[in-house]
Design a protein around this motif. Structure first.
Motif, PDB file in Angstrom:
ATOM      1  N   GLY A   1       0.805  -1.041  -0.004  1.00 48.75           N
ATOM      2  CA  GLY A   1       0.027  -0.006  -0.007  1.00 48.75           C
ATOM      3  C   GLY A   1       0.894   1.247  -0.100  1.00 48.75           C
ATOM      4  N   THR A   2       1.984   1.070   0.198  1.00 46.11           N
ATOM      5  CA  THR A   2       3.091   2.211   0.161  1.00 46.11           C
ATOM      6  C   THR A   2       4.271   1.904  -0.681  1.00 46.11           C
ATOM      7  N   ILE A   3       5.017   2.534  -1.125  1.00 50.15           N
ATOM      8  CA  ILE A   3       6.230   2.466  -1.783  1.00 50.15           C
ATOM      9  C   ILE A   3       7.306   3.443  -1.447  1.00 50.15           C
ATOM     10  N   SER A   4       8.337   2.880  -1.116  1.00 49.61           N
ATOM     11  CA  SER A   4       9.598   3.855  -0.707  1.00 49.61           C
ATOM     12  C   SER A   4      10.130   4.714  -2.012  1.00 49.61           C
ATOM     13  N   ARG A   5      10.698   5.785  -1.677  1.00 47.42           N
ATOM     14  CA  ARG A   5      11.460   6.508  -2.773  1.00 47.42           C
ATOM     15  C   ARG A   5      12.269   5.635  -3.638  1.00 47.42           C
ATOM     16  N   ASN A   6      13.229   4.835  -2.685  1.00 51.71           N
ATOM     17  CA  ASN A   6      13.958   3.799  -3.868  1.00 51.71           C
ATOM     18  C   ASN A   6      13.064   2.844  -4.450  1.00 51.71           C
ATOM     19  N   GLU A   7      12.013   2.380  -3.864  1.00 47.79           N
ATOM     20  CA  GLU A   7      11.060   1.483  -4.701  1.00 47.79           C
ATOM     21  C   GLU A   7      10.637   2.021  -5.843  1.00 47.79           C
ATOM     22  N   LEU A   8      10.258   3.217  -5.644  1.00 45.11           N
ATOM     23  CA  LEU A   8       9.590   3.918  -6.712  1.00 45.11           C
ATOM     24  C   LEU A   8      10.360   4.089  -8.021  1.00 45.11           C
ATOM     25  N   LEU A   9      11.875   4.348  -7.639  1.00 43.65           N
ATOM     26  CA  LEU A   9      12.814   4.757  -8.851  1.00 43.65           C
ATOM     27  C   LEU A   9      13.037   3.415  -9.534  1.00 43.65           C
ATOM     28  N   LEU A  10      13.514   2.403  -8.493  1.00 44.19           N
ATOM     29  CA  LEU A  10      13.963   1.222  -9.310  1.00 44.19           C
ATOM     30  C   LEU A  10      12.767   0.485  -9.856  1.00 44.19           C
ATOM     31  N   GLY A  11      11.387   0.742  -9.630  1.00 45.90           N
ATOM     32  CA  GLY A  11      10.341   0.295 -10.181  1.00 45.90           C
ATOM     33  C   GLY A  11      10.306   1.033 -11.466  1.00 45.90           C
ATOM     34  N   LEU A  12      10.401   2.337 -11.571  1.00 42.87           N
ATOM     35  CA  LEU A  12      10.427   3.217 -12.939  1.00 42.87           C
ATOM     36  C   LEU A  12      11.499   2.513 -13.806  1.00 42.87           C
ATOM     37  N   PHE A  13      12.686   2.390 -13.190  1.00 39.91           N
ATOM     38  CA  PHE A  13      13.852   1.798 -14.064  1.00 39.91           C
ATOM     39  C   PHE A  13      13.168   0.555 -14.612  1.00 39.91           C
ATOM     40  N   ASN A  14      12.772  -0.302 -14.024  1.00 39.10           N
ATOM     41  CA  ASN A  14      12.457  -1.860 -14.404  1.00 39.10           C
ATOM     42  C   ASN A  14      11.593  -1.728 -15.442  1.00 39.10           C
ATOM     43  N   ILE A  15      10.810  -0.764 -15.600  1.00 37.96           N
ATOM     44  CA  ILE A  15       9.854  -0.553 -16.681  1.00 37.96           C
ATOM     45  C   ILE A  15      10.108   0.134 -17.707  1.00 37.96           C
ATOM     46  N   GLY A  16      11.198   0.802 -17.531  1.00 40.46           N
ATOM     47  CA  GLY A  16      11.948   1.446 -19.017  1.00 40.46           C
ATOM     48  C   GLY A  16      11.956   2.960 -18.937  1.00 40.46           C
ATOM     49  N   VAL A  17      11.635   3.620 -17.441  1.00 40.50           N
ATOM     50  CA  VAL A  17      11.594   4.966 -17.460  1.00 40.50           C
ATOM     51  C   VAL A  17      12.870   5.235 -16.782  1.00 40.50           C
ATOM     52  N   TRP A  18      13.665   6.112 -17.489  1.00 37.65           N
ATOM     53  CA  TRP A  18      14.881   6.670 -17.230  1.00 37.65           C
ATOM     54  C   TRP A  18      14.560   8.411 -16.771  1.00 37.65           C
ATOM     55  N   LEU A  19      15.048   8.525 -15.685  1.00 35.31           N
ATOM     56  CA  LEU A  19      14.765   9.931 -15.373  1.00 35.31           C
ATOM     57  C   LEU A  19      16.174  10.758 -15.031  1.00 35.31           C
ATOM     58  N   HIS A  20      16.197  12.129 -15.514  1.00 29.74           N
ATOM     59  CA  HIS A  20      17.594  12.696 -14.958  1.00 29.74           C
ATOM     60  C   HIS A  20      17.524  13.065 -13.524  1.00 29.74           C
ATOM     61  N   GLN A  21      18.388  13.305 -12.883  1.00 29.64           N
ATOM     62  CA  GLN A  21      18.434  13.507 -11.358  1.00 29.64           C
ATOM     63  C   GLN A  21      17.652  14.634 -11.109  1.00 29.64           C
ATOM     64  N   SER A  22      17.752  15.453 -11.635  1.00 30.63           N
ATOM     65  CA  SER A  22      16.648  16.797 -11.498  1.00 30.63           C
ATOM     66  C   SER A  22      15.188  16.355 -11.632  1.00 30.63           C
ATOM     67  N   GLU A  23      14.932  15.433 -12.611  1.00 31.13           N
ATOM     68  CA  GLU A  23      13.701  14.778 -12.783  1.00 31.13           C
ATOM     69  C   GLU A  23      13.255  14.038 -11.546  1.00 31.13           C
ATOM     70  N   ARG A  24      14.128  13.215 -11.116  1.00 33.58           N
ATOM     71  CA  ARG A  24      13.865  12.316  -9.988  1.00 33.58           C
ATOM     72  C   ARG A  24      13.567  13.125  -8.598  1.00 33.58           C
ATOM     73  N   GLU A  25      14.318  14.228  -8.539  1.00 32.90           N
ATOM     74  CA  GLU A  25      14.254  15.146  -7.400  1.00 32.90           C
ATOM     75  C   GLU A  25      12.837  15.684  -7.416  1.00 32.90           C
ATOM     76  N   LEU A  26      12.469  16.116  -8.702  1.00 32.49           N
ATOM     77  CA  LEU A  26      11.211  17.009  -8.739  1.00 32.49           C
ATOM     78  C   LEU A  26       9.976  15.931  -8.447  1.00 32.49           C
ATOM     79  N   LEU A  27      10.069  14.795  -9.111  1.00 30.40           N
ATOM     80  CA  LEU A  27       8.919  13.639  -8.967  1.00 30.40           C
ATOM     81  C   LEU A  27       8.735  13.487  -7.359  1.00 30.40           C
ATOM     82  N   LEU A  28       9.924  12.940  -6.806  1.00 31.61           N
ATOM     83  CA  LEU A  28       9.878  12.731  -5.487  1.00 31.61           C
ATOM     84  C   LEU A  28       9.347  13.749  -4.408  1.00 31.61           C
ATOM     85  N   GLU A  29       9.543  15.004  -4.932  1.00 32.70           N
ATOM     86  CA  GLU A  29       9.254  16.218  -4.132  1.00 32.70           C
ATOM     87  C   GLU A  29       7.730  16.055  -4.389  1.00 32.70           C
ATOM     88  N   ALA A  30       7.206  16.091  -5.422  1.00 26.68           N
ATOM     89  CA  ALA A  30       5.657  16.297  -5.863  1.00 26.68           C
ATOM     90  C   ALA A  30       5.119  15.209  -5.197  1.00 26.68           C
TER      91      ALA A  30
END
Length: 215
Positions: A166-195
C-alpha cells in the motif's frame, strides 16, 4: 513537421522561449542550435538552463558562438524575463534598435497550451521567468511514466507496489520506474519525489500517487 518543412523554417527567434532537443547532425536542427547560442549571447540573463549534451550536464563553451558541433544531442530550456520578451516583441530581436514591422500584437499567435497560460503574464505571448520550467518538467516526467505503463493512476501504482503493502519507498519507486524502462535525469527524480512525497515521510501512498497522476 520539422522533418517535412525544416526546423530552420519553423524556428522563430522572437518566440524562442521553450524546451529544445536538437540533433546536431541534422543541418536544420544545427541551425536552430546556432541561433539559440546567438540569442543567449545577445540577450541579458541566464537564458540557457539545464543544458545537456549527449545525455550529460553541460556548459556551452565560447567556441560554440562561432560554430556548433556537427553531431550530438543538445537539450536545453531557453528562458527570457518579462523585459526581454517585451523588447523582442517590439523590435523582433533584442539587439535591434528599430521597431519591427510585425510588432502589432495581432501578428503573434494567440494559441497557448492550457497549462502554460498562467505563466504568460502581462499579456505576453510566451512565458516569462523560470517558473514554467518546473511545470514543463513535471508534465514530461508524467508523460514518460504514462508512455511505459498505459494505465490509470491506480493501476500504475499497483504495478510499482511490488509487495502490495500500500506504500512504496522512494527507492522502490525509482527502481520500479527503471525496471519498466523509465529513465529520469537526477533533476527529474528530485522533482518527482518532491511532488509525490507530500508529507515527507519517505514513503508514497496510493492517494499521493493518484493526486500526482490526476493533476
Amino acid at each position: 513537421l520539422g522533418f517535412r518543412i525544416g526546423y530552420e523554417n519553423i524556428f522563430d527567434e522572437s518566440m524562442g522561449v521553450g524546451y529544445y532537443e536538437l540533433e546536431l547532425s541534422d543541418p536544420g536542427q544545427r541551425f536552430v542550435a546556432q541561433e539559440i547560442v546567438h540569442l543567449a549571447l545577445t540577450e541579458p540573463g541566464e537564458n540557457c538552463s539545464e543544458i545537456m549534451y549527449e545525455g550529460c550536464d553541460f556548459e556551452i563553451p565560447a567556441s560554440w558562438t562561432n560554430v556548433v558541433p556537427r553531431s550530438g544531442l543538445l537539450q536545453l530550456f531557453y528562458i527570457r524575463e518579462k523585459e526581454v520578451i517585451s523588447k523582442v516583441m517590439t523590435t523582433g530581436t533584442y539587439d535591434s534598435r528599430f521597431v519591427h514591422p510585425m510588432a502589432d500584437p495581432a501578428a503573434f499567435g494567440r494559441y497557448k497550451p492550457e497549462w502554460v497560460r498562467e505563466f504568460c503574464q502581462f499579456g505576453l505571448p510566451q512565458p516569462a521567468g523560470k517558473e514554467w520550467v518546473t511545470a514543463f518538467k513535471m508534465r514530461r516526467v508524467k508523460a514518460k511514466i504514462q508512455e511505459k505503463t498505459a494505465l490509470d493512476g491506480h493501476e500504475a501504482f499497483l504495478k510499482l507496489d511490488k509487495d502490495g503493502g500500500g506504500t512504496i519507498s522512494r527507492n522502490e519507486l525509482l527502481l520500479g520506474l527503471f525496471n519498466i524502462g523509465v529513465w529520469l535525469h537526477q533533476s527529474e527524480r528530485e522533482l518527482l519525489l518532491e511532488a509525490l512525497d507530500n508529507d515527507r515521510t519517505g514513503d508514497i501512498d496510493a492517494d499521493e500517487f493518484a493526486k500526482f497522476w490526476d493533476t
